[in-house]
Design a protein around this motif. Structure first.
Motif, PDB file in Angstrom:
ATOM      1  N   ASN A  51       0.834  -1.200   0.000  1.00  0.00           N
ATOM      2  CA  ASN A  51       0.000   0.000   0.000  1.00  0.00           C
ATOM      3  C   ASN A  51       0.874   1.257   0.000  1.00  0.00           C
ATOM      4  N   ASN A  52       0.708   2.051  -1.042  1.00  0.00           N
ATOM      5  CA  ASN A  52       1.539   3.251  -1.189  1.00  0.00           C
ATOM      6  C   ASN A  52       1.423   4.204  -0.005  1.00  0.00           C
ATOM      7  N   ILE A  53       0.236   4.324   0.500  1.00  0.00           N
ATOM      8  CA  ILE A  53       0.015   5.283   1.581  1.00  0.00           C
ATOM      9  C   ILE A  53       0.794   4.864   2.824  1.00  0.00           C
ATOM     10  N   SER A  56       4.325   5.605   2.299  1.00  0.00           N
ATOM     11  CA  SER A  56       4.571   7.042   2.378  1.00  0.00           C
ATOM     12  C   SER A  56       4.661   7.486   3.836  1.00  0.00           C
ATOM     13  N   LEU A  57       3.761   6.983   4.622  1.00  0.00           N
ATOM     14  CA  LEU A  57       3.742   7.396   6.023  1.00  0.00           C
ATOM     15  C   LEU A  57       5.043   6.985   6.707  1.00  0.00           C
ATOM     16  N   ASN A  64       5.216  11.719  -4.827  1.00  0.00           N
ATOM     17  CA  ASN A  64       4.306  12.567  -5.601  1.00  0.00           C
ATOM     18  C   ASN A  64       4.944  13.934  -5.719  1.00  0.00           C
ATOM     19  N   ASN A 116       0.630  19.607   3.078  1.00  0.00           N
ATOM     20  CA  ASN A 116       0.475  18.845   4.319  1.00  0.00           C
ATOM     21  C   ASN A 116       0.745  17.369   4.132  1.00  0.00           C
ATOM     22  N   GLY A 117       1.801  17.087   3.428  1.00  0.00           N
ATOM     23  CA  GLY A 117       2.225  15.706   3.324  1.00  0.00           C
ATOM     24  C   GLY A 117       1.916  15.024   2.013  1.00  0.00           C
ATOM     25  N   SER A 118       1.116  15.673   1.167  1.00  0.00           N
ATOM     26  CA  SER A 118       0.699  15.002  -0.069  1.00  0.00           C
ATOM     27  C   SER A 118       1.800  14.894  -1.106  1.00  0.00           C
TER      28      SER A 118
ATOM     29  N   ILE B  53      -1.322  12.217   4.760  1.00  0.00           N
ATOM     30  CA  ILE B  53      -1.011  10.805   4.543  1.00  0.00           C
ATOM     31  C   ILE B  53      -1.524   9.958   5.697  1.00  0.00           C
ATOM     32  N   SER B  56      -5.144   9.665   5.423  1.00  0.00           N
ATOM     33  CA  SER B  56      -5.509   8.743   4.343  1.00  0.00           C
ATOM     34  C   SER B  56      -5.401   7.298   4.814  1.00  0.00           C
ATOM     35  N   THR B  62      -8.131   8.666   0.168  1.00  0.00           N
ATOM     36  CA  THR B  62      -7.014   9.579  -0.059  1.00  0.00           C
ATOM     37  C   THR B  62      -7.453  10.982  -0.450  1.00  0.00           C
ATOM     38  N   ASN B  64      -7.828  11.774  -3.331  1.00  0.00           N
ATOM     39  CA  ASN B  64      -7.139  11.979  -4.615  1.00  0.00           C
ATOM     40  C   ASN B  64      -7.921  11.225  -5.678  1.00  0.00           C
ATOM     41  N   GLY B 117      -3.535   2.268  -3.606  1.00  0.00           N
ATOM     42  CA  GLY B 117      -3.846   3.125  -2.478  1.00  0.00           C
ATOM     43  C   GLY B 117      -3.704   4.602  -2.727  1.00  0.00           C
ATOM     44  N   SER B 118      -3.120   4.981  -3.872  1.00  0.00           N
ATOM     45  CA  SER B 118      -2.871   6.403  -4.093  1.00  0.00           C
ATOM     46  C   SER B 118      -4.121   7.204  -4.406  1.00  0.00           C
TER      47      SER B 118
END
Lengths: 340, 340
Positions: A51-53, A56-57, A64, A116-118, B53, B56, B62, B64, B117-118
């Motif tokens: 899971n990308n999210i 990322s966290l 991105n 904010n983190g995106s 993030i 999300s 997300t 998005n 997940g994006s």
DNA sequence: AGAGGTTACGCAAACGGTTTCGTGTTAATA
DNA sequence: TATTAACACGAAACCGTTTGCGTAACCTCT
């Protein structure tokens, strides 16, 4: 409906721990052959993708990049965007686009949303309103937070960051010289309101070329058009009341409009009037006569901007010695039928 | 460099727990007045903004949306994009754009990148190659995972999802009828290779209009051009060897090219030859003569697509009774100088 | 004074991963 | 046989939020 499978599911199914699954999928030396094979086979079977999210966290890196541009239905910006997207994708980055619509407020809101983190960094071209207000606090906040920023085309000296621009002054100088070489005596400049930095640079080139050629400058030969809401009469008045045989326009639309309205008045192009525009867009190529124009190489600009940004993002935070670069792309004059 | 502040920082600084901070910022009844005020003041002072993030991950949403289009340097797609971005932004969504560049593989890769997940949903227009191959597995996988999908313009019956299209057949029918009403006898169709669904619909309208008018169909009056890599001679040969007085082109570029090359051959437009194109782009408005064209209302299309998608995303998962809609936008014929 | 009710807060799990460190088992070594 | 190293794996912390639930402290009423 087959919902996405997670490490936890695999772990439970195979009766191992989540960490084992994670390591097995990364081919860690820590995990035994059998377990690895079992896990990998299972993951492939169920088409597991992390899971990308979540990643990322954990990494505090989203992969991105945020692009904020004034307009998207606009040839130059789309070519730049294409360059950005191309390079970014190659490096595994996705691109989030926000359109400021030439509005300061939208620009601010968009940036705040993304900051904010995106995203890991911004690539931007300033909105008309921002340039007019000369208010860059939103940009400064972003850079102060350590978010890399690359500005292109519509930039400002007040912002310390990487930039990509074209040699506006020089290429305008060249363009006007071409008109001079053609023997044009009354060369006009059709430009925008003063607050566009690029227009100013192009005007500088125009002025320098004329003075270098020993010409007198004449304010009556300069027409300033609004950026939006142009009416035909604005140009027609200019053409009617001014004696001219050459025009440099700071963008493509101005050039096309000048050409149409001049033709309407009976000017033959390029015999009676030479016209040069900026932005080598679709109009320049397909209008009649085709338009001599300055190619800004937007795609290259985008690629370079993306490269600068991603380099910044991926360089370890410390080594950012606050030494910013401004990359200058050489624009080129494309000669077509609207000049001799 | 002021790094982003988190709940944890606030909590430590104020010597309360993270959950207290979180609740205080949400004005929860659970938290006492004093604490709330203290926390809120501190948060405002340090400009606290929650990390997108993390939210999300928690919400599995997300905010998005992913847009996958064949090309970005393309008037129609950018207008649709503008509509999408406009509506999405209003609803607090950001838009991630990926360009498939008319390539099947890129389309697949882009979708896979985003599907992990994006994004909460996709808005797409199929690439040329995808339409040619008729391979839609990547789309089916996505929908099977429960990710909402809205297709626009270049759609396919084989994919079950929401769609937004224009009434291609009807408007082509109207356009040809206009040519018939003008008294045109030899009306040609300039279209693309067969695999573009929209071209086929437009061809259907062309055929129906002619047959309804009792005309004989003539294959010689139909020119199929490749989508990329068009050479002038392809059109010139057609014009030279075919007797015609009216042309319907399935896109703007074809129309402009036909017009230019016909003019070059001495045709007067619209006296000798009427031309109608599709896509009410910048070329149609600024070429000479200006082009009569079908406005597809891309921006509206984008807005509706975004609305359909976001409705889907935000409707509780269960109530998706798998009943998909196809929204049809009424295209309109914009009459300009290339027709009488 | 004890029961019961508020109030105001903290704990901990959860989202889906990664990664450090600890540990039980086994086999090799002295 | 006791010591130890290698191996294979699990527990737990962490990223930044949200939220259900537990509970200490105080208050109120009888």
């Amino acid at each position: 409906m087959k919902k996405k499978i997670t490490l936890k599911h695999i772990a439970k199914e195979l009766e191992v721990s989540i960490s084992t699954v994670s390591k097995a999928l990364k081919n860690s030396e820590e995990i035994g052959r059998d377990t690895k094979e079992k896990v990998q086979a299972f993951a492939k079977l169920y088409n597991y993708k992390p899971n990308n999210i979540a990643i990322s966290l954990k990494n505090k890196r989203t992969k991105n990049i945020g692009v904020v541009i004034p307009d998207i239905v606009h040839h130059f910006f789309t070519t730049v965007f294409r360059g950005i997207e191309k390079y970014a994708n190659k490096q595994g980055y996705n691109v989030i686009v926000c359109v400021s619509d030439e509005s300061f407020d939208k620009e601010v809101i968009n940036m705040e949303m993304l900051a904010n983190g995106s995203i890991d960094g911004f690539i931007m071209s300033l909105s008309a309103e921002t340039q007019q207000k000369q208010d860059f606090n939103h940009l400064k906040e972003v850079t102060e937070q350590g978010i890399p920023l690359v500005l292109f085309d519509r930039v400002s000296d007040e912002i310390e960051c990487d930039k990509v621009v074209i040699n506006d002054t020089e290429v305008a100088y060249q363009a006007v010289n071409k008109l001079i070489d053609e023997g044009r005596k009354k060369i006009a400049l059709v430009t925008t309101e003063h607050y566009f930095n690029v227009s100013n640079h192009r005007a500088d080139g125009y002025i320098r070329a004329l003075t270098d050629a020993g010409r007198k400058l004449d304010d009556k030969l300069i027409l300033k058009l609004p950026y939006k809401g142009i009416e035909d009469y604005m140009i027609e008045d200019f053409i009617n009341t001014t004696d001219l045989d050459g025009i440099l326009c700071v963008n493509e639309l101005f050039a096309i409009l000048c050409m149409r309205l001049a033709q309407k008045k009976g000017f033959r192009i390029p015999e009676d009037l030479s016209i040069i525009g900026f932005t080598n867009g679709i109009l320049s190529r397909y209008c009649t006569p085709t338009l001599t124009t300055v190619a800004q190489h937007g795609e290259k600009m985008g690629e370079i901007a993306a490269q600068m940004l991603i380099d910044r993002v991926e360089s370890e935070i410390d080594e950012q010695e606050e030494t910013y670069r401004t990359e200058i792309i050489e624009a080129t004059l494309i000669e077509r039928e609207s000049t001799k």
